[in-house]
Write a protein that holds these residues in place. Structure first.
Motif, mmCIF file in Angstrom:
data_model
loop_
_atom_site.group_PDB
_atom_site.id
_atom_site.type_symbol
_atom_site.label_atom_id
_atom_site.label_comp_id
_atom_site.label_asym_id
_atom_site.label_seq_id
_atom_site.Cartn_x
_atom_site.Cartn_y
_atom_site.Cartn_z
ATOM 1 N N GLY A 36 37.396 -46.331 -2.549
ATOM 2 C CA GLY A 36 38.390 -47.122 -3.150
ATOM 3 C C GLY A 36 39.553 -47.146 -3.116
ATOM 4 O O GLY A 36 39.995 -45.690 -3.151
ATOM 5 N N THR A 61 29.382 -61.884 6.336
ATOM 6 C CA THR A 61 30.524 -61.126 5.725
ATOM 7 C C THR A 61 29.090 -60.560 4.633
ATOM 8 O O THR A 61 28.919 -61.326 4.043
ATOM 9 N N THR A 75 31.496 -54.316 -4.180
ATOM 10 C CA THR A 75 31.405 -54.136 -3.343
ATOM 11 C C THR A 75 31.248 -54.648 -1.858
ATOM 12 O O THR A 75 30.663 -55.502 -1.390
ATOM 13 N N LEU A 76 31.952 -54.363 -0.565
ATOM 14 C CA LEU A 76 31.823 -54.658 0.449
ATOM 15 C C LEU A 76 31.346 -53.260 1.828
ATOM 16 O O LEU A 76 31.777 -52.447 1.440
ATOM 17 N N LYS A 78 31.017 -51.418 4.836
ATOM 18 C CA LYS A 78 32.682 -51.185 5.006
ATOM 19 C C LYS A 78 31.830 -50.800 6.933
ATOM 20 O O LYS A 78 32.519 -50.834 8.196
ATOM 21 N N ASP A 79 31.042 -49.627 6.676
ATOM 22 C CA ASP A 79 30.763 -49.284 8.071
ATOM 23 C C ASP A 79 29.098 -48.827 7.763
ATOM 24 O O ASP A 79 28.540 -48.533 6.803
ATOM 25 N N ASP A 93 28.885 -46.675 4.553
ATOM 26 C CA ASP A 93 29.849 -46.904 3.698
ATOM 27 C C ASP A 93 29.610 -47.664 2.367
ATOM 28 O O ASP A 93 29.838 -49.056 3.095
ATOM 29 N N TYR A 95 33.019 -49.694 0.213
ATOM 30 C CA TYR A 95 34.348 -50.121 -0.126
ATOM 31 C C TYR A 95 34.027 -50.858 -1.456
ATOM 32 O O TYR A 95 33.731 -51.775 -1.483
ATOM 33 N N VAL A 103 42.075 -57.081 1.564
ATOM 34 C CA VAL A 103 41.319 -56.116 2.142
ATOM 35 C C VAL A 103 41.751 -56.265 3.936
ATOM 36 O O VAL A 103 41.573 -57.161 3.927
ATOM 37 N N LEU A 105 39.136 -57.167 7.006
ATOM 38 C CA LEU A 105 37.579 -57.070 7.797
ATOM 39 C C LEU A 105 37.936 -58.037 9.039
ATOM 40 O O LEU A 105 38.018 -58.922 9.560
ATOM 41 N N THR A 133 39.539 -60.341 13.047
ATOM 42 C CA THR A 133 39.718 -59.509 12.227
ATOM 43 C C THR A 133 41.331 -59.995 11.210
ATOM 44 O O THR A 133 41.883 -60.698 11.878
#
Length: 230
Positions: A36, A61, A75-76, A78-79, A93, A95, A103, A105, A133
């Motif tokens: 982060g 999300t 956290t998010l 991310k991948d 991953d 974030y 951010v 996303l 996006t």
């Protein structure tokens, strides 16, 4: 715009390296990394594969309250890397969200309702765009965008610029079409001023049917566009 659910997640610190990652996967744990904008160092940890599958089971999300070594992080997800053959998750991953840092996303778009043009006119729904996006502060992150198509008649469309973004900013062009109501196939064929052979009509019908299933970013098979122009 709907708000995301927060998923509680327990992580266990791990050593980095391929052998350690392979060992964890054998134990049905997924190697992961936490990073982060205010993290001085990345945190390497693992989570249960079943927990990750629960997060991935719904197209929305994904936010988490992640606990690693007694410390909590917002956290998010991310991948996620997947095995090319088995489609099993290999690495994730996460974030760390900071309330004062926007951010970027991708957020799903869901359509609701039955369009007037479909119900009364036999039209067809095309949704060429299913993800938008955006850039947004963490406290305003949406789970998804819902688009009500009830009032749409044949020929009507909804574009990115029509979305209720509230505090978010769309990074896709406002003119991009999210959903449109196309005329019935028979009407589309008979309104053409160019004579069409029966065989060409059959091919056009197949292409239109396939177009309904194209995901965002996919392209028709090579030569399909040339056939449609004949």
């Amino acid at each position: 715009m709907t708000q995301p659910e927060i998923y509680p997640l327990e992580g266990t610190k791990r050593e980095s390296g391929r052998k350690e990652s392979d060992r964890l996967r054998d134990e049905l744990r997924i190697p992961a990394v936490l990073y982060g904008p205010k993290q001085k160092e990345n945190v390497h940890f693992s989570i249960l594969e079943s927990d990750l599958e629960k997060i991935l089971s719904r197209s929305a999300t994904k936010l988490q309250t992640l606990t690693v070594d007694g410390k909590d992080y917002r956290t998010l997800l991310k991948d996620v890397d997947f095995h090319p053959v088995t489609d099993r998750a290999l690495h994730a991953d996460f974030y760390v969200l900071e309330s004062d840092i926007p951010v970027t996303l991708k957020v799903p778009i869901r359509i609701t309702g039955t369009a007037i043009g479909v119900r009364d006119g036999g039209g067809r729904v095309f949704q060429p765009m299913r993800i938008v996006t955006i850039k947004v502060l963490p406290d305003s992150i949406p789970s998804s965008f819902e688009v009500d198509i009830t009032s749409l008649e044949i020929g009507d469309s909804i574009h990115v610029g029509d979305l209720d973004m509230e505090d978010a900013v769309a990074l896709d062009d406002d003119s991009r079409t999210i959903v449109t109501i196309a005329p019935p196939k028979s009407e589309a064929l008979f309104t053409s001023s160019i004579p069409v052979e029966e065989e060409a009509i059959a091919e056009e019908e197949v292409e239109l049917e396939e177009g309904e299933e194209l995901e965002e970013g996919e392209e028709p098979e090579e030569g399909a566009e040339e056939e449609a122009e004949k």
